[in-house]
Motif scaffolding. Structure first.
Motif, PDB file in Angstrom:
ATOM      1  N   ILE A 199       0.809  -1.224   0.000  1.00 45.19           N
ATOM      2  CA  ILE A 199       0.000   0.000   0.000  1.00 45.19           C
ATOM      3  C   ILE A 199       0.841   1.273   0.000  1.00 45.19           C
ATOM      4  CG2 ILE A 199      -1.812   1.269   1.200  1.00 45.19           C
ATOM      5  CD1 ILE A 199      -2.692  -1.421  -0.024  1.00 45.19           C
ATOM      6  N   LEU A 200       1.800   1.357   0.903  1.00 42.99           N
ATOM      7  CA  LEU A 200       2.541   2.614   1.061  1.00 42.99           C
ATOM      8  C   LEU A 200       3.322   3.038  -0.180  1.00 42.99           C
ATOM      9  CD1 LEU A 200       3.731   2.571   4.773  1.00 42.99           C
ATOM     10  CD2 LEU A 200       1.703   3.591   3.751  1.00 42.99           C
ATOM     11  N   PRO A 201       3.921   2.117  -0.941  1.00 52.24           N
ATOM     12  CA  PRO A 201       4.604   2.584  -2.156  1.00 52.24           C
ATOM     13  C   PRO A 201       3.672   3.330  -3.117  1.00 52.24           C
ATOM     14  CG  PRO A 201       5.319   0.367  -1.616  1.00 52.24           C
ATOM     15  CD  PRO A 201       4.172   0.680  -0.702  1.00 52.24           C
ATOM     16  N   ARG A 202       2.445   2.836  -3.257  1.00 55.49           N
ATOM     17  CA  ARG A 202       1.488   3.511  -4.137  1.00 55.49           C
ATOM     18  C   ARG A 202       0.972   4.794  -3.501  1.00 55.49           C
ATOM     19  NH1 ARG A 202      -2.765  -0.982  -5.944  1.00 55.49           N
ATOM     20  NH2 ARG A 202      -3.400   0.741  -7.308  1.00 55.49           N
ATOM     21  N   LEU A 203       0.800   4.755  -2.187  1.00 52.45           N
ATOM     22  CA  LEU A 203       0.305   5.932  -1.476  1.00 52.45           C
ATOM     23  C   LEU A 203       1.308   7.082  -1.550  1.00 52.45           C
ATOM     24  CD1 LEU A 203      -2.093   6.808   0.422  1.00 52.45           C
ATOM     25  CD2 LEU A 203      -0.599   6.209   2.328  1.00 52.45           C
TER      26      LEU A 203
END
Length: 453
Positions: free
Chosen positions: A200-204
């Protein structure tokens, strides 16, 4: 901003200064960066620097990791400690929560007065924590996430890297050719935090590059709200509990309204160092308490706590454990009852129990039911269960009262009553029974003093 060791002295410059620094050193990249950077500026820190490694023994390479940490600390000239902790896989909180609790208990035990425990949590850890709390429905306390500084044990817990991102620490590690341990469990996407980190965090952060900084700011706002709620709860607790904070009066708690009542309960549990449950269980506790009547004592359970309501009061305590067998012969010497039930002893020369009874020896048993006793000044024996109920002994403690038996006759009930036939006359040698550190057994009846758990 880029991270460098030169920034640490300013970050750690707070009053009063620490007596020393203890670094929680897992051997992973972040804690390796922290301890390396601290070693580089130790002269400017002007306090002793130590490293501690907690071995959870959950991985086949755990002992090897501990040795690597020891060698790295030695290469920096830093005092090193390793502590092993036992983790119960059946712990109701889950393996990760149980490991965290055991780890911090070990760190607490090692921390010296005035010393600071330093951990390597950074801005991306904070972002993950806030998102996890949000997905779990956390309130201000959960969304406040990890403070940069907080009281802990004999000193305080400080997170000096909280303003730096993971990539900044990685750059420092690369620039200084640091080798570190890569725990394979960190790639297990079945774990919520790892799923967030890798999926999630890489895309966020691709869409919102400043997410870690802005969410960190939101966490600080939540921390302010948390502090205000704690202040309100402290005022409510002082008003509601007055001189007794071991139990809470239900009517006064409910009069606050449901939201303030739940806020008060969270604060009360925290003050007593008990785990705080989710809102659903708090709501269930208040609802069941409001409906309790007579001698009923409804209970609500959550990991680490047993909460009960009885006769208009709210109780909360660690789950009761099975009481151990008691000795067949006792002569009044200090006796640990086990199961957090305190200590039984006698004091000679004063009291109401005949001294010769103890000289010959008594058997101590836990109450089983059906016992009868005749009290001083009364003509007939009475059911012990009736006496306990009239005295305001809480229902869940009535089977946990130590009874003194002399030749199969009930001689005394804890430190509460002595049977008439075993009571000393004015000229007879006597002894007083003392039950020290006993748990709360009474609702505060006139003839039974309340003990503090």
């Amino acid at each position: 901003m880029a991270f460098s060791s030169d920034q640490l002295p300013d970050i750690l410059r707070q009053q009063p200064p620490p007596t020393g620094l203890l670094v929680a050193f897992s051997g992973g990249r972040d804690s390796t960066v922290l301890i390396h950077a601290l070693a580089a500026v130790r002269d400017r820190l002007a306090v002793p620097l130590r490293a501690i490694h907690i071995n959870h023994d959950l991985h086949a390479d755990a002992a090897h990791w501990a040795r690597r940490c020891k060698d790295f600390a030695a290469s920096l000239g830093i005092d090193y400690i390793s502590r092993s902790v036992a983790i119960d896989p059946a712990d109701g909180r889950g393996l990760e929560a149980a490991a965290r609790a055991a780890r911090y208990a070990a760190l607490d035990a090692e921390l010296r007065p005035g010393e600071w425990l330093l951990t390597a949590h950074h801005a991306d850890d904070q972002l993950e924590t806030v998102l996890l709390q949000l997905l779990r429905g956390g309130g201000p306390a959960g969304l406040a996430a990890m403070p940069a500084r907080a009281p802990f044990g004999a000193g305080c817990l400080v997170r000096p890297l909280l303003q730096f991102q993971r990539q900044e620490l990685a750059a420092y590690a690369d620039a200084n050719w640091l080798e570190f341990i890569d725990d394979p469990s960190n790639t297990d996407r079945q774990r919520d935090r790892n799923y967030l980190r890798h999926e999630i965090l890489p895309r966020l952060t691709e869409r919102w590059p400043a997410a870690a900084a802005t969410v960190g700011r939101a966490a600080r706002h939540a921390a302010q709200a948390k502090a205000l709620l704690a202040d309100l709860a402290a005022l409510d607790l002082a008003q509601v509990a007055q001189t007794d904070s071991e139990t809470l009066p239900l009517e006064s708690v409910l009069a606050l309204g449901r939201e303030r009542a739940e806020n008060l309960l969270r604060h009360w549990l925290t003050q007593r160092k008990l785990p705080v449950p989710d809102t659903r269980r708090l709501d269930a506790l208040l609802s069941q308490a409001a409906e309790a009547a007579g001698d009923k004592a409804p209970q609500v359970l959550w990991p680490g706590v047993e909460a009960r309501c009885w006769r208009g009061r709210i109780y909360a305590f660690p789950p009761l454990v099975e009481v151990p067998p008691l000795p067949a012969q006792w002569h009044g010497e200090p006796l640990d009852l086990g199961a957090e039930m305190g200590e039984l002893r006698t004091v000679a020369g004063k009291g109401t129990l005949r001294a010769d009874v103890l000289t010959e020896g008594v058997e101590i048993r836990w109450r089983r039911g059906g016992e009868r006793i005749r009290l001083a000044g009364q003509q007939h024996r009475r059911e012990l269960k009736d006496l306990l109920r009239e005295a305001g002994i809480v229902p869940w403690m009535r089977s946990r009262i130590p009874l003194l038996w002399y030749k199969d006759e009930l001689a005394a009930v804890g430190d509460l009553w002595v049977a008439d036939e075993f009571a000393a006359s004015a000229n007879e040698p006597a002894a007083r029974i003392e039950w020290r550190q006993r748990p709360v057994i009474s609702s505060g009846g006139d003839n039974v003093s309340r003990a503090v758990r």
